[in-house]
Design a protein around this motif. Structure first.
Motif, PDB file in Angstrom:
ATOM      1  N   TRP A 112      60.914  32.155  60.044  1.00 35.26           N
ATOM      2  CA  TRP A 112      61.312  33.393  60.719  1.00 35.26           C
ATOM      3  C   TRP A 112      60.249  34.477  60.647  1.00 35.26           C
ATOM      4  N   ILE A 113      59.757  34.781  59.473  1.00 33.29           N
ATOM      5  CA  ILE A 113      58.778  35.859  59.304  1.00 33.29           C
ATOM      6  C   ILE A 113      57.454  35.494  59.969  1.00 33.29           C
ATOM      7  N   GLY A 114      57.136  34.219  60.036  1.00 36.79           N
ATOM      8  CA  GLY A 114      55.879  33.763  60.626  1.00 36.79           C
ATOM      9  C   GLY A 114      55.737  34.076  62.101  1.00 36.79           C
ATOM     10  N   ALA A 115      56.850  34.344  62.772  1.00 33.04           N
ATOM     11  CA  ALA A 115      56.780  34.677  64.198  1.00 33.04           C
ATOM     12  C   ALA A 115      56.199  36.070  64.408  1.00 33.04           C
ATOM     13  N   VAL A 116      56.361  36.964  63.439  1.00 33.44           N
ATOM     14  CA  VAL A 116      55.871  38.338  63.589  1.00 33.44           C
ATOM     15  C   VAL A 116      54.343  38.388  63.670  1.00 33.44           C
ATOM     16  N   PRO A 117      53.606  37.787  62.713  1.00 29.54           N
ATOM     17  CA  PRO A 117      52.143  37.837  62.846  1.00 29.54           C
ATOM     18  C   PRO A 117      51.652  37.091  64.098  1.00 29.54           C
ATOM     19  N   ASP A 118      52.440  36.147  64.562  1.00 28.53           N
ATOM     20  CA  ASP A 118      52.053  35.387  65.745  1.00 28.53           C
ATOM     21  C   ASP A 118      52.052  36.264  66.995  1.00 28.53           C
ATOM     22  N   LEU A 119      52.773  37.372  66.965  1.00 31.06           N
ATOM     23  CA  LEU A 119      52.731  38.320  68.075  1.00 31.06           C
ATOM     24  C   LEU A 119      51.359  38.986  68.187  1.00 31.06           C
ATOM     25  N   PHE A 120      50.637  39.055  67.053  1.00 30.11           N
ATOM     26  CA  PHE A 120      49.362  39.756  67.016  1.00 30.11           C
ATOM     27  C   PHE A 120      48.169  38.816  66.949  1.00 30.11           C
ATOM     28  N   PHE A 121      48.291  37.674  66.273  1.00 31.19           N
ATOM     29  CA  PHE A 121      47.217  36.691  66.219  1.00 31.19           C
ATOM     30  C   PHE A 121      47.533  35.610  67.242  1.00 31.19           C
ATOM     31  N   ARG A 122      46.939  35.698  68.374  1.00 33.12           N
ATOM     32  CA  ARG A 122      47.214  34.777  69.481  1.00 33.12           C
ATOM     33  C   ARG A 122      46.102  33.738  69.549  1.00 33.12           C
ATOM     34  N   SER A 123      46.305  32.644  68.827  1.00 33.22           N
ATOM     35  CA  SER A 123      45.262  31.618  68.737  1.00 33.22           C
ATOM     36  C   SER A 123      44.928  31.012  70.091  1.00 33.22           C
ATOM     37  N   ASN A 124      45.927  30.823  70.930  1.00 32.45           N
ATOM     38  CA  ASN A 124      45.679  30.200  72.231  1.00 32.45           C
ATOM     39  C   ASN A 124      44.879  31.118  73.148  1.00 32.45           C
ATOM     40  N   THR A 125      45.126  32.412  73.062  1.00 34.29           N
ATOM     41  CA  THR A 125      44.354  33.379  73.844  1.00 34.29           C
ATOM     42  C   THR A 125      42.923  33.434  73.336  1.00 34.29           C
ATOM     43  N   ARG A 126      42.749  33.392  72.018  1.00 27.48           N
ATOM     44  CA  ARG A 126      41.406  33.371  71.435  1.00 27.48           C
ATOM     45  C   ARG A 126      40.656  32.112  71.884  1.00 27.48           C
ATOM     46  N   ASN A 127      41.344  30.983  71.862  1.00 23.96           N
ATOM     47  CA  ASN A 127      40.702  29.736  72.277  1.00 23.96           C
ATOM     48  C   ASN A 127      40.376  29.743  73.762  1.00 23.96           C
ATOM     49  N   LEU A 128      41.240  30.325  74.562  1.00 30.38           N
ATOM     50  CA  LEU A 128      40.963  30.432  75.992  1.00 30.38           C
ATOM     51  C   LEU A 128      39.710  31.270  76.232  1.00 30.38           C
TER      52      LEU A 128
END
Length: 136
Positions: A95-111
């Protein structure tokens, strides 16, 4: 005579279209009202403990697999793998792991990494991106 679908082609332009589409699904499927923050399948899957995080990492790995087929350097592949791994570690916290995922967008960085490669080595695939729409 066998005809291939353009979207399934190994042509750099078709690959670019596929990875941009996958990134949009994973990171920017819809916008959260009120805070105007885009959310995608990656964040939603992080809400499912265990299986969701692994599924999100597998979908993100598809983008890296497409990048490998473009002949990207090992350093670029390591950076993309690190982004996927870090995102998976963040998402592993239920549950808590979804919050940082809003800010660290690995797929956008990889794109972004892939787009830089494509713009340099396959400039004919470059598309003009529309500016983001402002919300009143």
């Amino acid at each position: 005579m066998r005809r291939e679908f353009p979207s399934l082609s190994s042509d750099a332009a078709a690959v670019r279209q596929r990875i941009e589409g996958m990134e949009k699904i994973l990171e920017r499927m819809f916008v959260i009202p009120g805070i105007n923050k885009p959310v995608g399948l990656d964040v939603l899957l992080d809400l499912i403990p265990g299986v969701g995080t692994i599924s999100a990492a597998a979908l993100g790995s598809y983008i890296a697999w497409e990048a490998r087929n473009l002949g990207m350097s090992k350093w670029q592949m390591v950076r993309m793998g690190g982004n996927i791994g870090f995102d998976m570690l963040l998402g592993a916290i239920p549950w808590i792991g979804a919050v940082p995922d809003l800010f660290f967008r690995s797929n956008t960085r990889n794109l972004r990494i892939i787009k830089r490669h494509l713009d340099k080595h396959h400039p004919h695939t470059k598309m003009i991106d529309a500016p983001p729409r402002s919300v009143p």
